[in-house]
Design a protein around this motif. Structure first.
Motif, PDB file in Angstrom:
ATOM      1  N   GLU A 202      23.455  19.681 -23.870  1.00 60.83           N
ATOM      2  CA  GLU A 202      23.297  21.102 -24.159  1.00 60.83           C
ATOM      3  C   GLU A 202      22.101  21.671 -23.401  1.00 60.83           C
ATOM      4  O   GLU A 202      21.080  21.007 -23.228  1.00 60.83           O
ATOM      5  CB  GLU A 202      23.127  21.325 -25.662  1.00 60.83           C
ATOM      6  N   THR A 203      22.226  22.892 -22.950  1.00 61.33           N
ATOM      7  CA  THR A 203      21.180  23.667 -22.251  1.00 61.33           C
ATOM      8  C   THR A 203      20.501  22.875 -21.136  1.00 61.33           C
ATOM      9  O   THR A 203      19.279  22.769 -21.095  1.00 61.33           O
ATOM     10  CB  THR A 203      20.116  24.177 -23.249  1.00 61.33           C
ATOM     11  N   PRO A 204      21.285  22.309 -20.202  1.00 64.76           N
ATOM     12  CA  PRO A 204      20.651  21.549 -19.116  1.00 64.76           C
ATOM     13  C   PRO A 204      19.953  22.461 -18.121  1.00 64.76           C
ATOM     14  O   PRO A 204      20.449  23.531 -17.770  1.00 64.76           O
ATOM     15  CB  PRO A 204      21.842  20.835 -18.471  1.00 64.76           C
ATOM     16  N   GLY A 205      18.786  22.050 -17.666  1.00 65.26           N
ATOM     17  CA  GLY A 205      18.060  22.761 -16.630  1.00 65.26           C
ATOM     18  C   GLY A 205      18.346  22.164 -15.267  1.00 65.26           C
ATOM     19  O   GLY A 205      19.083  21.176 -15.146  1.00 65.26           O
ATOM     20  N   PRO A 206      17.774  22.737 -14.205  1.00 67.73           N
ATOM     21  CA  PRO A 206      18.019  22.226 -12.857  1.00 67.73           C
ATOM     22  C   PRO A 206      17.679  20.745 -12.706  1.00 67.73           C
ATOM     23  O   PRO A 206      18.425  19.995 -12.063  1.00 67.73           O
ATOM     24  CB  PRO A 206      17.119  23.110 -11.976  1.00 67.73           C
ATOM     25  N   ALA A 207      16.559  20.311 -13.287  1.00 70.47           N
ATOM     26  CA  ALA A 207      16.179  18.898 -13.177  1.00 70.47           C
ATOM     27  C   ALA A 207      17.189  18.006 -13.891  1.00 70.47           C
ATOM     28  O   ALA A 207      17.521  16.913 -13.414  1.00 70.47           O
ATOM     29  CB  ALA A 207      14.780  18.675 -13.749  1.00 70.47           C
ATOM     30  N   ASP A 208      17.680  18.468 -15.032  1.00 66.60           N
ATOM     31  CA  ASP A 208      18.688  17.694 -15.768  1.00 66.60           C
ATOM     32  C   ASP A 208      19.970  17.585 -14.955  1.00 66.60           C
ATOM     33  O   ASP A 208      20.589  16.513 -14.888  1.00 66.60           O
ATOM     34  CB  ASP A 208      18.994  18.353 -17.111  1.00 66.60           C
ATOM     35  N   LEU A 209      20.382  18.689 -14.342  1.00 66.71           N
ATOM     36  CA  LEU A 209      21.614  18.682 -13.562  1.00 66.71           C
ATOM     37  C   LEU A 209      21.507  17.746 -12.365  1.00 66.71           C
ATOM     38  O   LEU A 209      22.475  17.058 -12.015  1.00 66.71           O
ATOM     39  CB  LEU A 209      21.961  20.098 -13.106  1.00 66.71           C
ATOM     40  N   ASP A 210      20.327  17.697 -11.752  1.00 66.31           N
ATOM     41  CA  ASP A 210      20.131  16.769 -10.635  1.00 66.31           C
ATOM     42  C   ASP A 210      20.273  15.319 -11.101  1.00 66.31           C
ATOM     43  O   ASP A 210      20.897  14.497 -10.424  1.00 66.31           O
ATOM     44  CB  ASP A 210      18.743  16.981 -10.012  1.00 66.31           C
ATOM     45  N   ALA A 211      19.673  15.012 -12.258  1.00 66.93           N
ATOM     46  CA  ALA A 211      19.764  13.645 -12.792  1.00 66.93           C
ATOM     47  C   ALA A 211      21.197  13.318 -13.196  1.00 66.93           C
ATOM     48  O   ALA A 211      21.678  12.202 -12.961  1.00 66.93           O
ATOM     49  CB  ALA A 211      18.823  13.490 -13.988  1.00 66.93           C
ATOM     50  N   LEU A 212      21.893  14.272 -13.775  1.00 69.02           N
ATOM     51  CA  LEU A 212      23.267  14.033 -14.215  1.00 69.02           C
ATOM     52  C   LEU A 212      24.206  13.807 -13.035  1.00 69.02           C
ATOM     53  O   LEU A 212      25.186  13.060 -13.143  1.00 69.02           O
ATOM     54  CB  LEU A 212      23.756  15.210 -15.058  1.00 69.02           C
ATOM     55  N   ALA A 213      23.910  14.434 -11.913  1.00 67.48           N
ATOM     56  CA  ALA A 213      24.760  14.277 -10.728  1.00 67.48           C
ATOM     57  C   ALA A 213      24.773  12.831 -10.237  1.00 67.48           C
ATOM     58  O   ALA A 213      25.741  12.399  -9.597  1.00 67.48           O
ATOM     59  CB  ALA A 213      24.287  15.217  -9.616  1.00 67.48           C
ATOM     60  N   ALA A 214      23.703  12.090 -10.542  1.00 68.89           N
ATOM     61  CA  ALA A 214      23.611  10.693 -10.107  1.00 68.89           C
ATOM     62  C   ALA A 214      23.715   9.729 -11.284  1.00 68.89           C
ATOM     63  O   ALA A 214      23.315   8.571 -11.183  1.00 68.89           O
ATOM     64  CB  ALA A 214      22.290  10.474  -9.379  1.00 68.89           C
ATOM     65  N   SER A 215      24.287  10.178 -12.385  1.00 66.08           N
ATOM     66  CA  SER A 215      24.257   9.399 -13.622  1.00 66.08           C
ATOM     67  C   SER A 215      25.420   8.437 -13.792  1.00 66.08           C
ATOM     68  O   SER A 215      25.398   7.598 -14.693  1.00 66.08           O
ATOM     69  CB  SER A 215      24.254  10.354 -14.820  1.00 66.08           C
ATOM     70  N   GLY A 216      26.461   8.558 -12.988  1.00 64.95           N
ATOM     71  CA  GLY A 216      27.658   7.767 -13.201  1.00 64.95           C
ATOM     72  C   GLY A 216      28.698   8.473 -14.056  1.00 64.95           C
ATOM     73  O   GLY A 216      29.767   7.928 -14.319  1.00 64.95           O
ATOM     74  N   PHE A 217      28.370   9.702 -14.476  1.00 66.85           N
ATOM     75  CA  PHE A 217      29.325  10.536 -15.212  1.00 66.85           C
ATOM     76  C   PHE A 217      29.817  11.644 -14.287  1.00 66.85           C
ATOM     77  O   PHE A 217      29.017  12.377 -13.698  1.00 66.85           O
ATOM     78  CB  PHE A 217      28.670  11.163 -16.443  1.00 66.85           C
ATOM     79  N   ALA A 218      31.119  11.766 -14.165  1.00 70.46           N
ATOM     80  CA  ALA A 218      31.698  12.812 -13.327  1.00 70.46           C
ATOM     81  C   ALA A 218      31.822  14.095 -14.141  1.00 70.46           C
ATOM     82  O   ALA A 218      32.343  14.087 -15.260  1.00 70.46           O
ATOM     83  CB  ALA A 218      33.069  12.381 -12.823  1.00 70.46           C
ATOM     84  N   GLU A 219      31.360  15.198 -13.587  1.00 73.55           N
ATOM     85  CA  GLU A 219      31.419  16.474 -14.299  1.00 73.55           C
ATOM     86  C   GLU A 219      32.868  16.894 -14.536  1.00 73.55           C
ATOM     87  O   GLU A 219      33.693  16.887 -13.639  1.00 73.55           O
ATOM     88  CB  GLU A 219      30.705  17.557 -13.490  1.00 73.55           C
ATOM     89  N   VAL A 220      33.153  17.251 -15.793  1.00 74.86           N
ATOM     90  CA  VAL A 220      34.484  17.760 -16.132  1.00 74.86           C
ATOM     91  C   VAL A 220      34.441  19.207 -16.597  1.00 74.86           C
ATOM     92  O   VAL A 220      35.471  19.896 -16.569  1.00 74.86           O
ATOM     93  CB  VAL A 220      35.174  16.884 -17.210  1.00 74.86           C
ATOM     94  N   ALA A 221      33.273  19.675 -17.006  1.00 74.93           N
ATOM     95  CA  ALA A 221      33.132  21.076 -17.425  1.00 74.93           C
ATOM     96  C   ALA A 221      31.651  21.408 -17.502  1.00 74.93           C
ATOM     97  O   ALA A 221      30.821  20.543 -17.782  1.00 74.93           O
ATOM     98  CB  ALA A 221      33.786  21.317 -18.785  1.00 74.93           C
ATOM     99  N   SER A 222      31.325  22.666 -17.248  1.00 78.77           N
ATOM    100  CA  SER A 222      29.937  23.102 -17.391  1.00 78.77           C
ATOM    101  C   SER A 222      29.879  24.619 -17.426  1.00 78.77           C
ATOM    102  O   SER A 222      30.743  25.314 -16.893  1.00 78.77           O
ATOM    103  CB  SER A 222      29.067  22.577 -16.242  1.00 78.77           C
ATOM    104  N   ASP A 223      28.865  25.119 -18.102  1.00 83.41           N
ATOM    105  CA  ASP A 223      28.503  26.532 -18.076  1.00 83.41           C
ATOM    106  C   ASP A 223      27.009  26.585 -18.375  1.00 83.41           C
ATOM    107  O   ASP A 223      26.370  25.521 -18.492  1.00 83.41           O
ATOM    108  CB  ASP A 223      29.350  27.352 -19.064  1.00 83.41           C
ATOM    109  N   PRO A 224      26.389  27.756 -18.466  1.00 85.23           N
ATOM    110  CA  PRO A 224      24.938  27.786 -18.691  1.00 85.23           C
ATOM    111  C   PRO A 224      24.471  27.124 -19.981  1.00 85.23           C
ATOM    112  O   PRO A 224      23.287  26.818 -20.125  1.00 85.23           O
ATOM    113  CB  PRO A 224      24.631  29.286 -18.696  1.00 85.23           C
ATOM    114  N   THR A 225      25.385  26.900 -20.941  1.00 86.18           N
ATOM    115  CA  THR A 225      24.978  26.355 -22.234  1.00 86.18           C
ATOM    116  C   THR A 225      25.233  24.866 -22.393  1.00 86.18           C
ATOM    117  O   THR A 225      24.641  24.232 -23.273  1.00 86.18           O
ATOM    118  CB  THR A 225      25.708  27.082 -23.384  1.00 86.18           C
ATOM    119  N   VAL A 226      26.099  24.280 -21.565  1.00 86.24           N
ATOM    120  CA  VAL A 226      26.461  22.883 -21.783  1.00 86.24           C
ATOM    121  C   VAL A 226      26.999  22.258 -20.497  1.00 86.24           C
ATOM    122  O   VAL A 226      27.567  22.956 -19.640  1.00 86.24           O
ATOM    123  CB  VAL A 226      27.511  22.769 -22.916  1.00 86.24           C
TER     124      VAL A 226
END
Length: 242
Positions: A202-226
């Protein structure tokens, strides 16, 4: 704590992936109300008080026996979430994002606000176990003990485990939900997730999104809140099913 849950928990000290052994002092409907978890390979013991697993104690205390004077500890019943209809809607949305609305499994809701939704989420699945995890035992907003009917519904309160040493065996989780900003290591989250597991942030910031991009989880959905990701299939799954 659900009795069979011990098989997919792991010692946070030796991390041998051998599971933990439950010693039961008092139980109701396959739920450990009072007792302890022990590692079969080292001497660590984790108290269970009022249904709550207490990983927040010092090494010296966790290596003591009940006869050495471990004081009964309060449980947790997170209270920082919405009430009534709002709570039901929030729980249904969270369960849908986690992909657990129509199947069993084991999920982690990390932090006071999300853990407060654990009872409502647990009631959405017949075989769903929800770890309501408060990492900080000093949280003054947590009342004394979880309700008995919440435990029976599938809520497993967990208090104080270190965020960089999850007490969970590899590939055990069907879903993880947490709120950003987070200091959790993405590799530790991925280690505990089975193939196809969902991660909700929930409420990921730019730094969180950068870490998630390399996390081993493929993005399936996103918006400014989640942000929602799904674990790839390269990690072996456990045979056990909660």
């Amino acid at each position: 704590m659900f009795l069979e849950l011990a098989e997919v928990l792991d010692c946070p000290d030796c991390r041998a992936s051998a599971g933990l052994v439950a010693f039961v002092d008092r139980a109701a409907s396959r739920r450990v109300v009072d007792g302890r978890l022990g590692c079969p390979l080292c001497e660590i013991e984790v108290p269970i008080r009022r249904g709550t697993m207490r990983f927040d104690l010092s090494d010296a205390v966790r290596r003591a026996t009940p006869a050495d004077g471990i004081a009964p500890a309060d449980g947790i019943a997170p209270s920082a979430g919405p009430d009534g209809e709002a709570a039901s809607e929030a729980a249904l949305r969270l369960a849908a994002l986690l992909g657990v609305t129509e199947r069993g499994g084991m999920v982690v809701l990390l932090g006071p606000r999300l853990a407060a939704l654990a009872p409502a989420v647990a009631r959405l699945g017949d075989r769903l176990e929800v770890l309501a995890w408060l990492p900080d035992s000093g949280d003054s907003s947590a009342p004394a003990a979880p309700a008995v009917d919440d435990l029976a519904a599938g809520v497993d309160p967990l208090l104080g485990a270190a965020p960089d040493r999850w007490p969970v065996r590899p590939g055990a989780l069907h879903g993880i939900a947490l709120a950003a900003p987070t200091v959790l290591e993405p590799s530790e989250i991925a280690r505990c997730a089975r193939p196809g597991a969902r991660l909700v942030v929930e409420t990921p910031g730019p730094a969180d999104l950068d870490a998630l991009a390399a996390s081993g989880f493929a993005e399936v959905a996103s918006d400014p809140t989640v942000w929602v990701g799904e674990r790839g299939v390269d990690l072996p799954a456990l045979d056990e099913t909660i």
